[in-house]
Design a protein around this motif. Structure first.
Motif, PDB file in Angstrom:
ATOM      1  N   VAL A 162      44.744  29.111  48.523  1.00  0.00           N
ATOM      2  CA  VAL A 162      43.920  29.581  47.411  1.00  0.00           C
ATOM      3  C   VAL A 162      43.382  28.352  46.676  1.00  0.00           C
ATOM      4  N   LYS A 163      42.309  28.565  45.934  1.00  0.00           N
ATOM      5  CA  LYS A 163      41.675  27.451  45.230  1.00  0.00           C
ATOM      6  C   LYS A 163      42.477  27.080  43.994  1.00  0.00           C
ATOM      7  N   SER A 164      42.578  25.769  43.747  1.00  0.00           N
ATOM      8  CA  SER A 164      43.212  25.253  42.537  1.00  0.00           C
ATOM      9  C   SER A 164      42.185  24.409  41.783  1.00  0.00           C
ATOM     10  N   PRO A 165      42.464  24.006  40.552  1.00  0.00           N
ATOM     11  CA  PRO A 165      41.486  23.209  39.801  1.00  0.00           C
ATOM     12  C   PRO A 165      41.092  21.906  40.487  1.00  0.00           C
ATOM     13  N   ASN A 192      48.154  47.928  51.184  1.00  0.00           N
ATOM     14  CA  ASN A 192      47.077  48.493  50.370  1.00  0.00           C
ATOM     15  C   ASN A 192      46.137  47.344  50.002  1.00  0.00           C
ATOM     16  N   ARG A 193      45.115  47.156  50.809  1.00  0.00           N
ATOM     17  CA  ARG A 193      44.207  46.020  50.632  1.00  0.00           C
ATOM     18  C   ARG A 193      43.551  46.032  49.250  1.00  0.00           C
ATOM     19  N   LYS A 194      43.150  47.201  48.793  1.00  0.00           N
ATOM     20  CA  LYS A 194      42.482  47.302  47.487  1.00  0.00           C
ATOM     21  C   LYS A 194      43.402  46.834  46.375  1.00  0.00           C
ATOM     22  N   LYS A 195      44.646  47.310  46.373  1.00  0.00           N
ATOM     23  CA  LYS A 195      45.606  46.932  45.341  1.00  0.00           C
ATOM     24  C   LYS A 195      45.937  45.439  45.409  1.00  0.00           C
ATOM     25  N   ILE A 196      46.089  44.912  46.622  1.00  0.00           N
ATOM     26  CA  ILE A 196      46.396  43.487  46.787  1.00  0.00           C
ATOM     27  C   ILE A 196      45.250  42.643  46.220  1.00  0.00           C
ATOM     28  N   THR A 197      44.014  43.045  46.507  1.00  0.00           N
ATOM     29  CA  THR A 197      42.855  42.322  45.984  1.00  0.00           C
ATOM     30  C   THR A 197      42.829  42.363  44.458  1.00  0.00           C
ATOM     31  N   GLU A 198      43.125  43.525  43.894  1.00  0.00           N
ATOM     32  CA  GLU A 198      43.152  43.657  42.439  1.00  0.00           C
ATOM     33  C   GLU A 198      44.210  42.754  41.822  1.00  0.00           C
ATOM     34  N   CYS A 199      45.361  42.647  42.479  1.00  0.00           N
ATOM     35  CA  CYS A 199      46.431  41.805  41.967  1.00  0.00           C
ATOM     36  C   CYS A 199      46.028  40.325  42.008  1.00  0.00           C
ATOM     37  N   LEU A 200      45.426  39.910  43.110  1.00  0.00           N
ATOM     38  CA  LEU A 200      44.962  38.522  43.215  1.00  0.00           C
ATOM     39  C   LEU A 200      43.933  38.207  42.135  1.00  0.00           C
ATOM     40  N   ASN A 201      43.042  39.143  41.888  1.00  0.00           N
ATOM     41  CA  ASN A 201      42.013  38.935  40.859  1.00  0.00           C
ATOM     42  C   ASN A 201      42.636  38.868  39.467  1.00  0.00           C
ATOM     43  N   ALA A 202      43.666  39.687  39.240  1.00  0.00           N
ATOM     44  CA  ALA A 202      44.277  39.750  37.908  1.00  0.00           C
ATOM     45  C   ALA A 202      44.973  38.450  37.523  1.00  0.00           C
ATOM     46  N   TYR A 203      45.527  37.754  38.507  1.00  0.00           N
ATOM     47  CA  TYR A 203      46.254  36.518  38.223  1.00  0.00           C
ATOM     48  C   TYR A 203      45.396  35.264  38.310  1.00  0.00           C
ATOM     49  N   ALA A 204      44.149  35.421  38.745  1.00  0.00           N
ATOM     50  CA  ALA A 204      43.261  34.268  38.922  1.00  0.00           C
ATOM     51  C   ALA A 204      42.495  33.962  37.650  1.00  0.00           C
ATOM     52  N   LYS A 205      42.162  32.703  37.494  1.00  0.00           N
ATOM     53  CA  LYS A 205      41.239  32.289  36.457  1.00  0.00           C
ATOM     54  C   LYS A 205      39.831  32.351  37.040  1.00  0.00           C
ATOM     55  N   THR A 225      46.723  28.138  39.359  1.00  0.00           N
ATOM     56  CA  THR A 225      47.759  27.118  39.322  1.00  0.00           C
ATOM     57  C   THR A 225      48.891  27.610  40.217  1.00  0.00           C
ATOM     58  N   ILE A 226      49.841  26.747  40.532  1.00  0.00           N
ATOM     59  CA  ILE A 226      50.986  27.193  41.317  1.00  0.00           C
ATOM     60  C   ILE A 226      51.725  28.308  40.588  1.00  0.00           C
ATOM     61  N   GLU A 227      51.837  28.206  39.269  1.00  0.00           N
ATOM     62  CA  GLU A 227      52.529  29.247  38.495  1.00  0.00           C
ATOM     63  C   GLU A 227      51.794  30.583  38.610  1.00  0.00           C
ATOM     64  N   ASP A 228      50.453  30.547  38.614  1.00  0.00           N
ATOM     65  CA  ASP A 228      49.661  31.773  38.751  1.00  0.00           C
ATOM     66  C   ASP A 228      49.947  32.474  40.071  1.00  0.00           C
ATOM     67  N   ILE A 229      49.840  31.733  41.175  1.00  0.00           N
ATOM     68  CA  ILE A 229      49.998  32.363  42.491  1.00  0.00           C
ATOM     69  C   ILE A 229      51.448  32.736  42.743  1.00  0.00           C
ATOM     70  N   GLN A 230      52.394  31.973  42.172  1.00  0.00           N
ATOM     71  CA  GLN A 230      53.802  32.352  42.286  1.00  0.00           C
ATOM     72  C   GLN A 230      54.040  33.721  41.647  1.00  0.00           C
ATOM     73  N   CYS A 231      53.520  33.901  40.437  1.00  0.00           N
ATOM     74  CA  CYS A 231      53.707  35.174  39.733  1.00  0.00           C
ATOM     75  C   CYS A 231      53.011  36.314  40.477  1.00  0.00           C
ATOM     76  N   CYS A 232      51.842  36.025  41.032  1.00  0.00           N
ATOM     77  CA  CYS A 232      51.095  37.039  41.776  1.00  0.00           C
ATOM     78  C   CYS A 232      51.878  37.497  43.006  1.00  0.00           C
ATOM     79  N   VAL A 233      52.379  36.535  43.784  1.00  0.00           N
ATOM     80  CA  VAL A 233      53.135  36.873  44.989  1.00  0.00           C
ATOM     81  C   VAL A 233      54.413  37.622  44.634  1.00  0.00           C
ATOM     82  N   LYS A 234      55.101  37.173  43.604  1.00  0.00           N
ATOM     83  CA  LYS A 234      56.325  37.854  43.176  1.00  0.00           C
ATOM     84  C   LYS A 234      56.045  39.302  42.818  1.00  0.00           C
TER      85      LYS A 234
END
Length: 311
Positions: free
Chosen positions: A259-262, A295-308, A232-241
């Protein structure tokens, strides 16, 4: 002789938005033009936007035209000079204008083209937030420009323009320029046809300055990612922040893509000063991230953590 219009500005300054408006103006004037779009990282969305609008866009990706891509840029300009009245050059936000003038003044181009409009777009919200490496890039972009054009002046919060001007003065003094660079009277969101007429006549001013010789690929990095989850927009906003406020991910200067949304995709357009997110019906899922010590690995982990989970 073909006029080469140079539209510089640090990452996220609003160059593509300006060129869309400027290109519309040139079309109304029946001026034949092409756009050369430079992406520091992997091929991006800006060239696709301009291509769909104007149809004559050449993209140079994977480096900057002042460093690793200078030869390719030279050859493209040489070819386009044969068929265009004007060529709009949108360099990467990481750029040194001295190298641009080296190219268009080279022996086999100097009789085919000349510098036309040469301006630097500045988002006043961003100036105080630039780090030392980013300030150095902006200084080299400003050095020979005919004027500064303010962008994003319609975005809140309002800023103290006099404070920003002081900051820009300090930035150009770092390369030994003592004079003030002129400011165009109208901000980018208020430009009318008569303003574009005036801008077309703003030529470079070759100021005495200390030239910066830099391979930007040794300082800045770019990584392209393809997030698999749904946001959701809230998800990616929190991730970027989270990513942009923690040094473990690197010094992130720019995030742009989808990024993909519902129900489609979300457009992500983030700079050091603003973060814009918008639901769209469609879009290619990918993110381009530019910065230092990424840090590509950390960025990927963060994106995964905030995604559904992907649907």
């Amino acid at each position: 002789m073909t006029e080469i219009d140079l539209v510089t500005g640090f990452l996220g300054a609003g160059k593509t938005t300006f060129i869309k408006k400027y290109g519309d103006f040139l079309k109304r004037k029946n001026i034949k033009f092409a756009v050369v779009e430079n992406e520091f990282g992997a091929p991006g969305v800006d060239s696709a936007i301009l291509q769909s609008k104007f149809g004559n866009v050449t993209e140079i990706a994977g480096g900057c035209i002042c460093c690793t891509m200078k030869t390719g840029f030279h050859d493209i300009i040489k070819d386009l000079c044969q068929v265009c009245d004007r060529i709009i050059v949108e360099p990467s936000g990481i750029f040194n204008s001295d190298d641009f003038f080296d190219v268009i003044k080279s022996p086999d181009l100097k009789d085919k083209c000349r510098a036309g409009m040469c301006i630097t777009l500045v988002d006043p919200h961003s100036v105080v937030r630039l780090n030392e490496a980013e300030r150095s890039v902006l200084a080299s972009e400003l050095a020979d420009m005919g004027c500064i054009l303010w962008t994003k002046m319609d975005i809140q919060p309002q800023v103290d323009i006099n404070e920003v001007k002081t900051g820009l003065r300090d930035i150009v003094r770092s390369i030994d320029i003592d004079e003030d660079i002129p400011y165009f009277p109208s901000p980018s969101h208020m430009l009318e046809d008569e303003d574009f007429e005036k801008l077309m006549g703003i030529r470079p001013v070759h100021r005495v300055h200390t030239r910066i010789y830099t391979d930007h690929t040794m300082i800045f990095q770019s990584t392209r990612l393809y997030p698999k989850g749904v946001y959701t927009i809230e998800d990616i906003q929190c991730c970027v922040k989270h990513m942009t406020s923690n040094e473990e991910y690197g010094e992130i200067s720019r995030i742009k893509g989808f990024v993909k949304s519902p129900n489609g995709t979300i457009s992500v357009n983030c700079t050091v000063s603003d973060r814009l997110f918008e639901y769209l019906e469609d879009g290619c899922v990918m993110l381009n991230i530019i910065g230092r010590k990424l840090n590509r690995k950390k960025i990927t982990e963060c994106l995964n953590a905030y995604a559904k989970a992907d649907l």
